[in-house]
Design an enzyme around this catalytic site. Structure first.
Site, PDB file in Angstrom:
ATOM      1  N   HIS A  49      41.777  41.608  40.412  1.00  0.00           N
ATOM      2  CA  HIS A  49      41.925  41.441  39.077  1.00  0.00           C
ATOM      3  C   HIS A  49      40.503  41.720  38.253  1.00  0.00           C
ATOM      4  CE1 HIS A  49      43.129  39.617  35.259  1.00  0.00           C
ATOM      5  NE2 HIS A  49      44.267  40.008  35.685  1.00  0.00           N
ATOM      6  N   ASP A  91       9.052  40.441  60.056  1.00  0.00           N
ATOM      7  CA  ASP A  91       9.105  41.866  60.641  1.00  0.00           C
ATOM      8  C   ASP A  91      10.139  42.679  60.007  1.00  0.00           C
ATOM      9  OD1 ASP A  91      11.234  40.859  62.040  1.00  0.00           O
ATOM     10  OD2 ASP A  91      10.551  40.932  64.106  1.00  0.00           O
TER      11      ASP A  91
HETATM   12  N1  COA Z   1      42.733  46.874  38.661  1.00  0.00           N
HETATM   13  C1  COA Z   1      42.790  47.373  37.211  1.00  0.00           C
HETATM   14  N2  COA Z   1      43.435  46.885  36.443  1.00  0.00           N
HETATM   15  C2  COA Z   1      44.437  45.799  36.508  1.00  0.00           C
HETATM   16  C3  COA Z   1      44.421  45.141  37.729  1.00  0.00           C
HETATM   17  C4  COA Z   1      43.709  45.581  38.733  1.00  0.00           C
HETATM   18  N3  COA Z   1      43.754  45.269  40.067  1.00  0.00           N
HETATM   19  N4  COA Z   1      45.017  44.158  37.810  1.00  0.00           N
HETATM   20  C5  COA Z   1      45.378  43.912  36.543  1.00  0.00           C
HETATM   21  N5  COA Z   1      44.694  45.007  35.846  1.00  0.00           N
HETATM   22  C6  COA Z   1      44.850  45.120  34.373  1.00  0.00           C
HETATM   23  C7  COA Z   1      46.468  45.270  33.903  1.00  0.00           C
HETATM   24  O1  COA Z   1      47.014  46.381  33.972  1.00  0.00           O
HETATM   25  C8  COA Z   1      46.348  44.720  32.385  1.00  0.00           C
HETATM   26  O2  COA Z   1      45.917  45.677  31.644  1.00  0.00           O
HETATM   27  P1  COA Z   1      46.479  45.863  30.125  1.00  0.00           P
HETATM   28  O3  COA Z   1      45.884  44.922  29.359  1.00  0.00           O
HETATM   29  O4  COA Z   1      45.905  47.237  29.849  1.00  0.00           O
HETATM   30  O5  COA Z   1      47.836  45.770  30.302  1.00  0.00           O
HETATM   31  C9  COA Z   1      45.184  43.524  32.652  1.00  0.00           C
HETATM   32  O6  COA Z   1      44.386  44.086  33.753  1.00  0.00           O
HETATM   33  C10 COA Z   1      45.503  42.139  32.639  1.00  0.00           C
HETATM   34  O7  COA Z   1      46.379  42.262  33.772  1.00  0.00           O
HETATM   35  P2  COA Z   1      47.201  40.810  33.855  1.00  0.00           P
HETATM   36  O8  COA Z   1      48.510  41.030  33.028  1.00  0.00           O
HETATM   37  O9  COA Z   1      46.495  39.780  33.702  1.00  0.00           O
HETATM   38  O10 COA Z   1      47.970  41.210  35.390  1.00  0.00           O
HETATM   39  P3  COA Z   1      49.211  41.777  36.098  1.00  0.00           P
HETATM   40  O11 COA Z   1      50.302  40.815  36.009  1.00  0.00           O
HETATM   41  O12 COA Z   1      49.360  43.040  35.306  1.00  0.00           O
HETATM   42  O13 COA Z   1      48.532  42.231  37.436  1.00  0.00           O
HETATM   43  C11 COA Z   1      48.409  41.751  39.961  1.00  0.00           C
HETATM   44  C12 COA Z   1      48.519  40.838  38.559  1.00  0.00           C
HETATM   45  C13 COA Z   1      47.841  40.614  40.828  1.00  0.00           C
HETATM   46  C14 COA Z   1      49.732  42.310  40.193  1.00  0.00           C
HETATM   47  C15 COA Z   1      47.373  42.825  39.936  1.00  0.00           C
HETATM   48  O14 COA Z   1      46.208  42.096  39.285  1.00  0.00           O
HETATM   49  C16 COA Z   1      47.097  43.473  40.801  1.00  0.00           C
HETATM   50  O15 COA Z   1      48.001  44.469  41.199  1.00  0.00           O
HETATM   51  N6  COA Z   1      45.940  43.509  41.700  1.00  0.00           N
HETATM   52  C17 COA Z   1      45.861  44.152  42.564  1.00  0.00           C
HETATM   53  C18 COA Z   1      46.827  43.998  43.975  1.00  0.00           C
HETATM   54  C19 COA Z   1      46.435  45.009  45.191  1.00  0.00           C
HETATM   55  O16 COA Z   1      45.875  45.839  45.016  1.00  0.00           O
HETATM   56  N7  COA Z   1      46.446  44.138  46.362  1.00  0.00           N
HETATM   57  C20 COA Z   1      46.114  44.808  47.515  1.00  0.00           C
HETATM   58  C21 COA Z   1      44.802  44.501  47.884  1.00  0.00           C
HETATM   59  S1  COA Z   1      44.629  42.860  48.478  1.00  0.00           S
END
Ligand code: COA
Ligand code: MG
Length: 299
Positions: A227, A274
């Site tokens: 995140h 080293d």
């Molecule tokens: N990369 C880039 N941007 C991200 C992000 C990430 N991993 N996770 C969230 N964001 C963005 C959201 O799109 C949102 O953007 P916006 O304000 O333009 O809409 C902002 O950050 C805030 O996000 P938030 O609302 O707090 O979270 P979410 O509910 O949209 O997403 C998750 C939560 C966990 C689903 C998300 O963080 C995610 O997909 N993480 C990656 C998961 C992943 O790849 N897992 C596999 C590897 S372990």
């Protein structure tokens, strides 16, 4: 080697999040084709990632792509998407999940070499990062980590490993200690970076900071992130302190003087220094430089 304090996963089928990734000052952006993408969205992820690599500017962030594991039947199409789409689509590195053998690494390296020759990219320029997250991955770590010179970092996958071994996950993470220590030990032995497990409770930034310090104390130099809110705290935690930087600078200077005098090992304020210790010091300076903390001449 470049600093990799934070590696942020972004689901590869989510263009909104990928675009957001271009605005975050994260060391590595990892466009995911694997577990962050639903099974019925794999083809979409390949296309979105291809376009993102071609069209978006991630600044200094390293452009990584995580493919699906070898043997899933998805990996060749994943590799095609980022290695056969023309000279304008080039990842800086590929993250291989669930790595279990040297042959898997060599296979990916050969595919990269082919693409480099075909498109006139720098030979050997595309990096490989491996995720160790299965029982077999742990016991085969030595052969995996020494398989190819493209390998720069090894990443610890806690949740998959727990499933693979049948661990019961606890808050204290004691059940993971052997695997984490084995991983950082192997990484250090072969001159690789080690990136720690995801802090899945992504809104808990205090817990994240504590987890980063714990990881750093074990020997990790960075962490997987999920995140945007995790980027700042994690990268700060993995940035060397002013004292550590000053010590590393003194050590590098002393090493150069001793080398010129024909001594490979020497007494540095009561400790023996080293080559491996020099490498560690250079690693500290590299990480510091990435964070804008070293202003002196390039070392
Ligand atoms: N990369 C880039 N941007 C991200 C992000 C990430 N991993 N996770 C969230 N964001 C963005 C959201 O799109 C949102 O953007 P916006 O304000 O333009 O809409 C902002 O950050 C805030 O996000 P938030 O609302 O707090 O979270 P979410 O509910 O949209 O997403 C998750 C939560 C966990 C689903 C998300 O963080 C995610 O997909 N993480 C990656 C998961 C992943 O790849 N897992 C596999 C590897 S372990
Ligand atoms: Mg995993």
């Amino acid at each position: 080697m470049r600093a990799r304090r934070g590696l942020l996963y972004i689901p590869g089928d989510d263009l909104r999040k990928i675009t957001k990734g271009t605005t975050l000052e994260v060391d590595c952006v990892c466009l995911d084709m694997e577990d962050g993408v639903a099974a019925n969205r794999k083809a979409e992820a390949r296309t979105v990632i291809q376009n993102a690599l071609r069209d978006l500017d991630f600044g200094t962030g390293e452009r990584l792509v995580r493919i699906n594991a070898i043997g899933t039947g998805l990996e060749e199409k994943d590799l095609d998407a980022v290695l056969c789409a023309g000279p304008g689509v080039r990842p800086e590195g590929i993250v291989l999940p669930k790595a279990e053998s040297a042959a898997q690494i060599r296979h990916i390296s050969e595919r990269m070499a082919f693409a480099e020759a075909r498109y006139g990219w720098e030979p050997g320029g595309i990096r490989i990062l491996v995720l160790i997250e299965t029982a077999l991955g742990i016991v085969e770590m030595r052969s995996i980590l020494t398989a190819d010179s493209r390998l720069e970092a090894v990443i610890f996958g806690a949740e998959d490993l727990a499933g693979s071994i049948g661990m019961i996950r606890t808050k204290g993470c004691l059940e993971l200690l052997y695997a984490r220590s084995a991983l950082v030990t192997h990484a250090a032995a072969f001159g690789l970076q080690a990136l720690d497990m995801v802090h899945t409770d992504f809104r808990d930034l205090e817990g994240l900071r504590a987890a980063c310090l714990e990881g750093a104390s074990l020997g990790f130099s960075g962490k997987q992130l999920v995140h945007p809110g995790q980027v700042g705290p994690a990268q700060e935690a993995f940035t060397p302190s002013e004292e550590a930087i000053a010590e590393a600078e003194r050590l590098v200077d002393a090493f150069e003087v001793q080398q010129r005098g024909g001594r490979g090992a020497f007494d540095f304020g009561g400790t023996m220094v080293d080559m491996p210790i020099l490498r560690t010091a250079r690693g500290v300076l590299e990480r510091a430089r990435a964070a804008g903390r070293v202003t002196g001449a390039a070392r």
